[in-house]
Design an enzyme around this catalytic site. Sequence first.
Site, mmCIF file in Angstrom:
data_model
loop_
_atom_site.group_PDB
_atom_site.id
_atom_site.type_symbol
_atom_site.label_atom_id
_atom_site.label_comp_id
_atom_site.label_asym_id
_atom_site.label_seq_id
_atom_site.Cartn_x
_atom_site.Cartn_y
_atom_site.Cartn_z
ATOM 1 N N THR A 112 8.650 -74.692 21.879
ATOM 2 C CA THR A 112 9.136 -74.930 23.241
ATOM 3 C C THR A 112 8.236 -74.248 24.268
ATOM 4 O O THR A 112 7.991 -73.044 24.163
ATOM 5 C CB THR A 112 10.557 -74.338 23.371
ATOM 6 O OG1 THR A 112 11.345 -74.840 22.309
ATOM 7 C CG2 THR A 112 11.177 -74.687 24.703
ATOM 8 N N GLU A 113 7.778 -75.015 25.242
ATOM 9 C CA GLU A 113 6.955 -74.483 26.340
ATOM 10 C C GLU A 113 5.737 -73.714 25.820
ATOM 11 O O GLU A 113 5.241 -72.804 26.482
ATOM 12 C CB GLU A 113 7.792 -73.574 27.261
ATOM 13 C CG GLU A 113 9.077 -74.202 27.773
ATOM 14 C CD GLU A 113 8.857 -75.301 28.782
ATOM 15 O OE1 GLU A 113 7.729 -75.422 29.302
ATOM 16 O OE2 GLU A 113 9.804 -76.063 29.044
ATOM 17 N N LEU A 114 5.318 -74.074 24.623
ATOM 18 C CA LEU A 114 4.161 -73.427 23.993
ATOM 19 C C LEU A 114 4.338 -71.900 23.833
ATOM 20 O O LEU A 114 3.372 -71.133 23.874
ATOM 21 C CB LEU A 114 2.885 -73.722 24.801
ATOM 22 C CG LEU A 114 1.795 -74.516 24.074
ATOM 23 C CD1 LEU A 114 2.347 -75.749 23.378
ATOM 24 C CD2 LEU A 114 0.670 -74.916 24.995
ATOM 25 N N TRP A 136 3.158 -71.630 28.367
ATOM 26 C CA TRP A 136 2.234 -72.328 29.265
ATOM 27 C C TRP A 136 2.751 -72.355 30.705
ATOM 28 O O TRP A 136 2.221 -73.086 31.531
ATOM 29 C CB TRP A 136 1.894 -73.707 28.732
ATOM 30 C CG TRP A 136 2.985 -74.765 28.770
ATOM 31 C CD1 TRP A 136 4.251 -74.649 29.239
ATOM 32 C CD2 TRP A 136 2.839 -76.123 28.314
ATOM 33 N NE1 TRP A 136 4.911 -75.827 29.102
ATOM 34 C CE2 TRP A 136 4.078 -76.755 28.538
ATOM 35 C CE3 TRP A 136 1.807 -76.862 27.747
ATOM 36 C CZ2 TRP A 136 4.298 -78.099 28.189
ATOM 37 C CZ3 TRP A 136 2.029 -78.196 27.421
ATOM 38 C CH2 TRP A 136 3.253 -78.798 27.639
#
Lengths: 429, 486
Positions: free
Chosen positions: B145-147, B300
Amino acid sequence: MRVLMFGWEFPPHIAGGLGTACYGLTRGLAYHGVKVDFVVPKVYGDEDQSQIKLHSAEEVEFSERRFSFGKFYEQMRYFEIGSNIVPYLSPEEFSILVGEDIDKDSTKTEKILGRKFRFSGKYGADLMLEVSRYAVVAAALAQELDFDLIHAHDWLTYAAGVAAKRATGKPLVVHIHATEFDRSGENVNQQVYNIERMGMMEADLVISVSNFTRQIVISRYGISPEKVITVHNAVEADEREREVYKKHLPEKIVTFLGRITYQKGPDYFVQAAVKVLQKDINVRFVMAGSGDMLNRIIHNVAALGIADKFHFTGFLRGPEVTKMFAMSDVYVMPSVSEPFGISPLEAMRSNVPVIISKQSGVAEVLKHAIKIDFWDVDAMADSIYGLIHYRALPRMFKNFGKAEVDNLKWDNSAAKVIQVYQKALELRK
Amino acid sequence: MKKVCIYFQVHQPFRLRTYRFFDIGLNHNYFDDYANRNYIRRIAERCYLPANQLLYDLLTKHKGKFKVAFSLSGTFIDQMLEYAPDVLESFQRLAKTKKVEFLAETYAHSLASLKDKAEFHAQIRAHTRKIEELFGYKPKVFRNTELVYSNQIGADVFELGFDGVLAEGAKHILGWRSPNFVYVNPVCPKQKVLLRNYKLSDDIAFRFSNQSWDQWPLTAEKYVSWLLNIESKEEIINIFMDYETIGEHQRSETGIFDFLRYLPSEILKHPQELEFVTPSEAIRQLQPISPISVDYPTSWADEERDLTAWLGNDLQQDAFNKLYEMQEFINNHPDSEIKKIYRYLQASDHFYYMSTKWFSDGEVHKYFNPFGSPYEAYINFRNVLNDFMLYTGFTCDVRHEVERLTKINRRQEEIIRELKHLLSINTKSTKKKTTTKAVTESIISEPKNEKSTPKKTVKKETPIAAKKTKTPTVKKSTTIKKSKDQ
């Protein structure tokens, strides 16, 4: 720079937020080296005069100056209105007016003008008459004093500002703390509106306390947008040692503090209280203040059967307000139309989380506040419930709210006001 | 030869409806079906459908030389199944080209990796199963999730067999190093890490339509010239972004579709220097240049590339911790529907809405946020969670409990009174012992019956009971409310 400023009230004798705002602003101006001559209708004697020179309008004697403002006075004659719809009406009846009724009759005028006026200093029933007298005195005073610019706060003093401008030719800045549309909704008092509009038209520049109000000034009064400048209010830095007040009730306390009038939306607060109490009885609601809707609200509260959890305090002053905030867990300002609204800032300074209506100027400057539409009772009730049940919320407000308010300094607002002054003076050149 | 790896993230959360506190205990529908459907349909028309069509055309046109990767979150897949089967079909059509790779992630687009390893694993498995079921492809590379990535998170997914992970090429972890190489996780050296080139990715995702950007307008040709300018020793350029960039964040009027249309052919014009790869190919083909140690989770998001967008303030942490207090309870819950709702509530978006960061820097935050303020978002989420805790039986309703206990108490008092009465009357009588015995038995048995009766009948009884005897203040208000409702 020296400014002749007209107000209607000054701490500690205040009925609304105008006095507080004037106090903060004059102190801010003094900080920047601007000298202020502040004119109020009646000086009580115990105001803080360290920063400014306070002139009581009643001290002014004038006999030989009458012709210079006689013409203006004639226009003022037509502003007399019925008293029951006058805003800011104080519970005390307007009583002391030593001067007799003034009319066009010149002999009578001469007689009046030869005497000292006494002003009651409260918003009273015969307000229009006071407004016009104030204007007459203002013009006289203006000719006695030496200053660069005139600054008038709210419609009550616009006539005075305009009179002073006509008498001296100095530029005039009017400061809009509230408009007739805020006070009365759509049922505006035409005479008040006319005075407001006259003041704005005659002014060289207009200061509004929020963009919300600026929009009203432009759209409802037809003032050119270039002439209207927003300067947000601030909050006076707190120097007093805050007394630690221990709350003696186990319940959470939700507070409404302000004049109990249409403008402040007290009935929405009651409706939200009903909703919250249906779900949680461990809450007490407090309505602090007085006003023309108080009786109706008390009836409502009784009829709704929530009177055991809903309290009225009447009008609160300085230390009582502080105490009230110290007791509160939530502060709600459900104003229908609020040009600025300084009290949420005072609440936040006491670490009280606030819920404010989106129809307020203060919503433009605050981030750490819950903003709702005044009519959205569900959202208001929900926010109250959230604030008293979810502990992370008051923690957040404690961390950020106070710091945010402490950054709203009158020094900064005053600096912007000075820019307006400079612009007004430049326009004259 | 440099490899170009393009990956698109596709995610939509189940947005919560406006859930007031007076819904608590009454209404268990938490999700705004109307808004969710609208979002999906709108973005389907603007982005998913036309972009999928374009990619399909490009994939068939370039016959195996052009490749992309997708990661579809579980919540997005569930919403496609419900509101946009046409979008699902178009993704399946892409999958059939065999040039599209699907990555693994957490089913709920959650931050479980930071809190509960078992749940984290369970969500990855559930997601992998779903992807296999719909696309006939078993994901080999993982993106969180979301890097969100750290050494530990990498090691946790390595246990599930993922030897490749995607992460942000954040400045603070790279230092002087370039993101354009393959790195390894120092905790488990068999796991390779692909780092996002945020400059080249954000040129498209954020700056593409920004007219005050000195490189505007961005053409495929110009973009490829930048790729060619990268030092020849560097091996891979990872361009990772939200799929909604194509057509939603960057509207079609900005020319984003044309940019995408010409990008592959511009890249393929230089077969000696550039080629497309999918993440799993990159991991197979390239040798790592060095380990990269990420001790604290990166992401990120925002300038900081950390977790502060989701867990940066008290509101977010409180909501997050409260939610995961239920984890163990939910694990043992038999109802699969409840498990599903619990997953949906874990979507990182709910915490993102509570961020106070957008006060300072957040056009992006504002765009994504359906709530007026973080405070509203928090209150709404906590209301939902409150109800969910009651509904699932994780917490009990205090009012019901008080009602139940006061009732028992009252009955006992009544019985004691009766007994005293009997005692006073029957002091001479010989029968007294037997009668009192019978009554005491009924005391013991009655509260037990009470427990098993459903709550509704208990409720109905109370007003009548209240009339009979003095009631404590707590009771009073509930009866007042009830009579008003009628």
